[in-house]
Design a protein around this motif. Structure first.
Motif, mmCIF file in Angstrom:
data_model
loop_
_atom_site.group_PDB
_atom_site.id
_atom_site.type_symbol
_atom_site.label_atom_id
_atom_site.label_comp_id
_atom_site.label_asym_id
_atom_site.label_seq_id
_atom_site.Cartn_x
_atom_site.Cartn_y
_atom_site.Cartn_z
ATOM 1 N N UNK A 25 0.821 -1.207 0.000
ATOM 2 C CA UNK A 25 0.000 0.000 0.000
ATOM 3 C C UNK A 25 0.864 1.270 0.000
ATOM 4 N N UNK A 26 1.945 1.263 0.772
ATOM 5 C CA UNK A 26 2.809 2.448 0.788
ATOM 6 C C UNK A 26 3.537 2.598 -0.545
ATOM 7 N N UNK A 27 3.872 1.474 -1.188
ATOM 8 C CA UNK A 27 4.471 1.530 -2.521
ATOM 9 C C UNK A 27 3.510 2.178 -3.504
ATOM 10 N N UNK A 28 2.208 1.844 -3.389
ATOM 11 C CA UNK A 28 1.205 2.439 -4.275
ATOM 12 C C UNK A 28 1.072 3.935 -4.025
ATOM 13 N N UNK A 29 1.138 4.338 -2.747
ATOM 14 C CA UNK A 29 0.996 5.761 -2.437
ATOM 15 C C UNK A 29 2.200 6.570 -2.902
ATOM 16 N N UNK A 30 3.369 5.923 -2.947
ATOM 17 C CA UNK A 30 4.554 6.628 -3.452
ATOM 18 C C UNK A 30 4.487 6.831 -4.960
ATOM 19 N N UNK A 31 3.619 6.076 -5.615
ATOM 20 C CA UNK A 31 3.503 6.153 -7.070
ATOM 21 C C UNK A 31 2.305 7.021 -7.423
ATOM 22 N N UNK A 32 2.541 8.120 -8.109
ATOM 23 C CA UNK A 32 1.438 8.960 -8.574
ATOM 24 C C UNK A 32 0.629 8.193 -9.609
ATOM 25 N N UNK A 33 -0.610 8.624 -9.840
ATOM 26 C CA UNK A 33 -1.429 7.959 -10.849
ATOM 27 C C UNK A 33 -0.777 8.115 -12.222
ATOM 28 N N UNK A 34 -1.056 7.178 -13.100
ATOM 29 C CA UNK A 34 -0.473 7.241 -14.442
ATOM 30 C C UNK A 34 -1.128 8.368 -15.242
ATOM 31 N N UNK A 35 -0.392 8.878 -16.212
ATOM 32 C CA UNK A 35 -0.840 10.038 -16.982
ATOM 33 C C UNK A 35 -1.916 9.639 -17.997
ATOM 34 N N UNK A 36 -2.781 10.586 -18.322
ATOM 35 C CA UNK A 36 -3.710 10.451 -19.433
ATOM 36 C C UNK A 36 -3.258 11.444 -20.499
ATOM 37 N N UNK A 37 -2.736 10.920 -21.596
ATOM 38 C CA UNK A 37 -2.171 11.760 -22.649
ATOM 39 C C UNK A 37 -3.195 12.023 -23.748
ATOM 40 N N UNK A 38 -3.218 13.239 -24.235
ATOM 41 C CA UNK A 38 -4.058 13.552 -25.393
ATOM 42 C C UNK A 38 -3.256 13.238 -26.650
ATOM 43 N N UNK A 39 -3.748 12.305 -27.449
ATOM 44 C CA UNK A 39 -3.052 11.906 -28.670
ATOM 45 C C UNK A 39 -3.284 12.974 -29.742
ATOM 46 N N UNK A 40 -2.211 13.471 -30.359
ATOM 47 C CA UNK A 40 -2.358 14.563 -31.332
ATOM 48 C C UNK A 40 -2.950 14.084 -32.654
ATOM 49 N N UNK A 41 -4.243 14.293 -32.823
ATOM 50 C CA UNK A 41 -4.885 13.973 -34.097
ATOM 51 C C UNK A 41 -4.514 15.031 -35.130
ATOM 52 N N UNK A 42 -4.532 14.682 -36.408
ATOM 53 C CA UNK A 42 -4.026 15.591 -37.449
ATOM 54 C C UNK A 42 -4.785 16.910 -37.515
ATOM 55 N N UNK A 43 -4.056 17.999 -37.576
ATOM 56 C CA UNK A 43 -4.674 19.327 -37.706
ATOM 57 C C UNK A 43 -5.272 19.518 -39.091
ATOM 58 N N UNK A 44 -4.872 18.673 -40.044
ATOM 59 C CA UNK A 44 -5.388 18.799 -41.413
ATOM 60 C C UNK A 44 -6.839 18.359 -41.522
ATOM 61 N N UNK A 45 -7.352 17.663 -40.498
ATOM 62 C CA UNK A 45 -8.748 17.240 -40.544
ATOM 63 C C UNK A 45 -9.673 18.451 -40.511
ATOM 64 N N UNK A 46 -10.839 18.262 -41.026
ATOM 65 C CA UNK A 46 -11.840 19.320 -40.993
ATOM 66 C C UNK A 46 -12.160 19.706 -39.553
ATOM 67 N N UNK A 47 -12.431 20.975 -39.334
ATOM 68 C CA UNK A 47 -12.806 21.425 -37.986
ATOM 69 C C UNK A 47 -14.130 20.829 -37.546
ATOM 70 N N UNK A 48 -14.874 20.244 -38.493
ATOM 71 C CA UNK A 48 -16.133 19.583 -38.144
ATOM 72 C C UNK A 48 -15.889 18.255 -37.430
ATOM 73 N N UNK A 49 -14.660 17.737 -37.510
ATOM 74 C CA UNK A 49 -14.343 16.457 -36.878
ATOM 75 C C UNK A 49 -14.022 16.699 -35.403
#
Length: 368
Positions: A25-49
């Motif tokens: 349990x203390x090992x878990x508390x020493x570890x911050x939660x894992x990151x949630x990354x925003x995957x870079x989708x292509x800027x060339x897509x239509x702004x409607x997407x």
């Protein structure tokens, strides 16, 4: 004359177990939660997407993969059930990231750990397990690892963790910072906080079981898609609704795919399954590695292939929303396989056609 009251006692001192649970349990508390990354989708897509893709980055665990969560849960489950004691040898049937993470927790508790695996396991994976203090025990045929792990545990007076049976039982799917709860907490302030889809692979089936149950428990509209590589029993079993399916081959995508349907796989919490060719998994892993500027493993490629297809469906339907999938482990572990052209060629795989699909997806948002 009435019988005398009889009492049987099996009480054992719990000091060592209490301390073992404290250490985990203390090992878990020493570890911050894992990151949630925003995957870079292509800027060339239509702004409607109006779609977004997120990666739950499980590589930031101290043992570098999604399996760190599973290993922690399996150890706590075994400790609280009284199956592991102060001198117990811990045994697992695994040649991959689960064994690496379990070896770490065994060392944390000062316990010997033995991973039972096929003799064909790569030297780099064996070295990772041994670097965490584990010992590797080899069998000739991959299908023998289950029975051999039981024999090793019996011979040593140890405990077989049995990830394939206990994965869905060991994790508290209602919450307690499991991966599902973590995803929804981290998504809370995003533009589309309730994902349209969450996409995961299945090795034990424990992660899909946890996420699928949590979605229903919290009454979210999110749907769960499980992606499956070649040479795996999960997809054909799901498609045919028969769960005695056995495949006489091994998955080439480490961490996911099994020759049989494991007990921890719960098909009724899965909304869709997608079978992903191995060449596509590798092509997607290489593609994402270029986009992110860091190598990701082939199981992450499998996840992304499924996620990209779902995003393309949403774009084609003009439907806004988000998709979440997992960055399961680092591609640096696979420099001599998935990122080695000679190895890919030796496997009879051609990533070219899949790379072309990915290029078209990036250019237009269409899935061809």
């Amino acid at each position: 004359m009435s019988e005398q009251t009889r009492v049987a006692v099996r009480s054992r001192p719990r000091g060592w177990t209490d301390n073992a649970i404290r250490l985990i349990e203390t090992d878990a508390r020493r570890s911050a939660d894992t990151h949630l990354l925003r995957y870079p989708l292509p800027s060339a897509w239509s702004t409607d997407a109006d779609v977004e893709l997120y990666l739950k980055d499980e590589t930031t665990h101290i043992t570098g993969s999604l399996k760190h969560r599973l290993a922690r849960s399996l150890f706590l489950y075994a400790l609280c059930n009284g199956w592991i004691g102060e001198e117990t040898t811990v045994v697992e049937a695994s040649s991959g990231s689960t064994a690496v993470s379990e070896a770490y927790f065994a060392a944390l508790l000062g316990l010997p750990f033995i991973a039972v695996m096929p003799a064909s396991t790569s030297a780099s994976k064996v070295a990772l397990i041994e670097s965490q203090g584990g010992r590797c025990h080899f069998v000739k045929h991959s299908g023998d690892i289950y029975a051999e792990a039981e024999r090793v545990a019996e011979r040593t007076g140890g405990h077989y963790l049995d990830q394939f049976t206990n994965a869905e039982r060991a994790t508290d799917w209602r919450g307690n910072n499991n991966i599902a709860e973590s995803i929804f907490v981290q998504m809370r302030d995003e533009k589309h906080p309730i994902p349209e889809w969450i996409v995961v692979g299945a090795g034990t089936g424990g992660t899909s079981a946890t996420i699928g149950r949590y979605i229903r428990y919290r009454r979210h509209a999110t749907r769960l898609c499980v992606v499956d590589p070649e040479n795996s029993a999960f997809y054909p079993a799901y498609a045919e609704n028969r769960y005695d399916t056995v495949i006489d081959a091994s998955s080439r995508i480490e961490g996911i795919g099994r020759p049989r349907v494991e007990p921890s796989f719960l098909p009724d919490v899965v909304d869709r399954m997608v079978s992903v060719p191995d060449a596509a998994s590798i092509a997607a892993a290489r593609h994402a590695s270029d986009v992110l500027g860091r190598r990701v493993g082939a199981s992450t490629g499998t996840n992304l292939w499924g996620a990209f297809g779902l995003l393309a469906e949403m774009v084609a339907a003009g439907r806004a929303g988000s998709v979440v999938t997992l960055l399961a482990d680092s591609g640096d572990r696979y420099a001599d396989t998935y990122f080695c052209d000679d190895w890919v060629k030796a496997q009879g795989l051609d990533t070219g056609p899949s790379a072309a699909v990915l290029a078209e997806f990036e250019r237009t948002g269409r899935w061809v």
